[in-house]
Design a protein around this motif. Structure first.
Motif: not given
Lengths: 330, 330
Positions: A261-267, A326-330
């Motif tokens: 959907l052209a969205l950024r996971a994590g943002h 577990v914190v990563r980037l999303t």
DNA sequence: AACGTTAATTTGAACGTTCAAAGCAGCGTA
DNA sequence: TACGCTGCTTTGAACGTTCAAATTAACGTT
């Protein structure tokens, strides 16, 4: 095959002294002990497990039934669990015997125990009113489950607190600014899924987010289900800014949908999974997830099992371990 | 725990007679046998495995080392193999003991055998000059490998003929009209991959397709590698009408790439995988693939292993089984 | 010098099974 | 009547270990 007797003769002592050197060294005088140790080393002696088993009336074996993994089915947690379990078992002189799961535990499990091929069992993937649990409990066969089983039979179990995990996921999402979180989980009736959802909803409520603003979708646990659910979610309500999934496989799907959907996971949308599967760290972007302390689970399973063997009459023990974020980037 | 003696007393015979009823029924007179059988049933007697093990000098256990499956790594064949192996083992009174693989076989494997916790090992994923093979062979520990190991040590092995598999795949592609086949496989040095490729090329040559018309791409074994390889292939040469991949995971990627190019797998491009993983049947369209006779491999592994136990001096046995084509829609 | 004490070591027995050899009927034969 | 034979069953021993009890030696006490 060299036996205790061979070592004893070589060291000029009796077999029991050799046994003592191995099992109770402080009962043996130092010079003797050294002589015996030398003999053991020279002969490369290792005690015979079968003999020890007969004497101790224990096989030192733990039965683990594996069900064939179906198509697409991966069980990353189980896989790590088997490893951890066999390591932790070895630490206390035990080993893991695997066998194929059949429909009827009376056919597969009971004979293994009746012949004392195994001392008992570890059960995974237990469901409510699990046949295995019922059969084993009725026959006084020692066993411990990984995950509670919903049924009526009380039994030893080690589980990871899904409620806490749900809280962890929700807290993470909200603390990163999410205001409109959604949840993707399994069909009703899954103990683990429901607990995770409950914890999640609890935190949302505490944060003042009205229940009717939170969409909960129930799907299976495959990647495609995650894709579909996320598309439904984000198309239906573009303001959704966080999706928590009941397992990483679903989260993988969510991630894919988000990207499509052209969205950024994590943002634009926070995505959080469950279980910290091996895949999670290697996704792009790497997935934030609620990890299960698999090794600790294995440890507790083993110690609970040993305690049960030592005292069959001891009260049932249910251990609840804390998951971790577990914190990563999303 | 009821023992032979309990049964004997109940039936009014000696322990050996009970043993005979179980192990050599024809040595016992019918009326006695029936009496004993009744006693066995009434007491629910099952012979004690530890005692049998001690007496027979066998643990009736087969060691299988598992390496932790890394990220994204799925081993669908191994998974089915473990199942098949434990079933086939059970058929002959054996069971499978799993333990975590460590760097040094001398640390993990040898002690298990020295203590006679296991009678020997089954090794999978053996590589050329495998440490495990070297260590076990040097110490006269019985073992059988699934898959040949390239090293200098001759040893019992059961393998599936990759060359035949490659031929099968090529023949299928060509018989469906393909004229410009390509092959996607692993980096050089993989015994299995190279054999499959060789068989494939052989059939192509027999069909009069010049070698320089056949593109061979070497990638890793992940889905993404398959996608990338197929895109490279089809964009570079749009006349390519068949892609054979060295494993199903690669083929999954190929399938995906084909679809993304708006081509139809099975019509515009034939796609054939290897291993008949559980996924294969459930893809859309379902994947044609070269299947390994996993159950038969397990059977042969077991029988080879037993033969080795019976006669440590017997000549090394290497069994080569035939793969089979699983024709589906691609 | 006889005795109790402690430490170190040995002997006997048992875990439950199975192999090997011995025992015992019952029967036909010489 | 004695003999061997066959069929069935029992006894003895062993697999390799460890628990429990017994033995031995060394030493300080009274």
């Amino acid at each position: 095959m060299t036996s205790l007797m061979d070592v004893a003769q070589r060291a000029g002592v009796s077999r029991q002294t050799v046994s003592n050197v191995l099992n109770a060294p402080d009962r043996v005088a130092s010079p003797t002990r050294e002589r015996v140790e030398a003999a053991i080393a020279e002969l490369g002696y290792r005690p015979n497990r079968s003999a020890q088993n007969l004497r101790s009336r224990r096989s030192h074996l733990l039965g683990l039934d594996l069900k064939p993994t179906g198509p697409e089915e991966v069980s990353p947690v189980l896989d790590r669990f088997v490893h951890a379990l066999s390591e932790e078992a070895a630490r206390v002189g035990y080993h893991v015997l695997v066998f194929p799961r059949a429909d009827d535990a009376a056919v597969t499990h009971l004979p293994l125990h009746a012949t004392r091929t195994v001392d008992g069992f570890v059960l995974v993937d237990t469901e409510a009113h699990d046949r295995r649990v019922e059969v084993l409990a009725k026959n006084d066969v020692p066993f411990v489950t990984f995950g509670r089983s919903g049924g009526g039979v009380a039994h030893d179990a080690v589980d990871v607190d899904g409620h806490v995990g749900g809280r962890l996921a929700a807290t993470e999402a909200l603390s990163r600014g999410a205001r409109r979180p959604a949840f993707v989980t399994w069909p009703k009736g899954s103990l683990a899924g429901d607990a995770r959802l409950a914890g999640f909803l609890e935190v949302c409520a505490e944060a003042g987010i009205p229940g009717e603003d939170i969409t909960v979708l129930r799907r299976l646990h495959r990647v495609e289900d995650g894709v579909e659910a996320a598309l439904t979610l984000l198309r239906g309500d573009p303001t959704i800014d966080a999706i928590v999934a009941s397992c990483d496989l679903l989260a993988v799907g969510v991630l894919r949908a988000v990207r499509s959907l052209a969205l950024r996971a994590g943002h634009d949308v926070r995505v959080i999974g469950f279980d910290d599967s091996p895949i999670a760290a290697h996704l792009d972007p790497p997935l934030t997830t609620v990890g299960q302390p698999v090794r600790e689970v294995a440890q507790r399973v083993i110690s609970t099992f040993l305690a049960r063997l030592d005292d069959p009459e001891a009260p049932v023990r249910v251990e609840l371990l804390e998951p971790h974020l577990v914190v990563r980037l999303t």
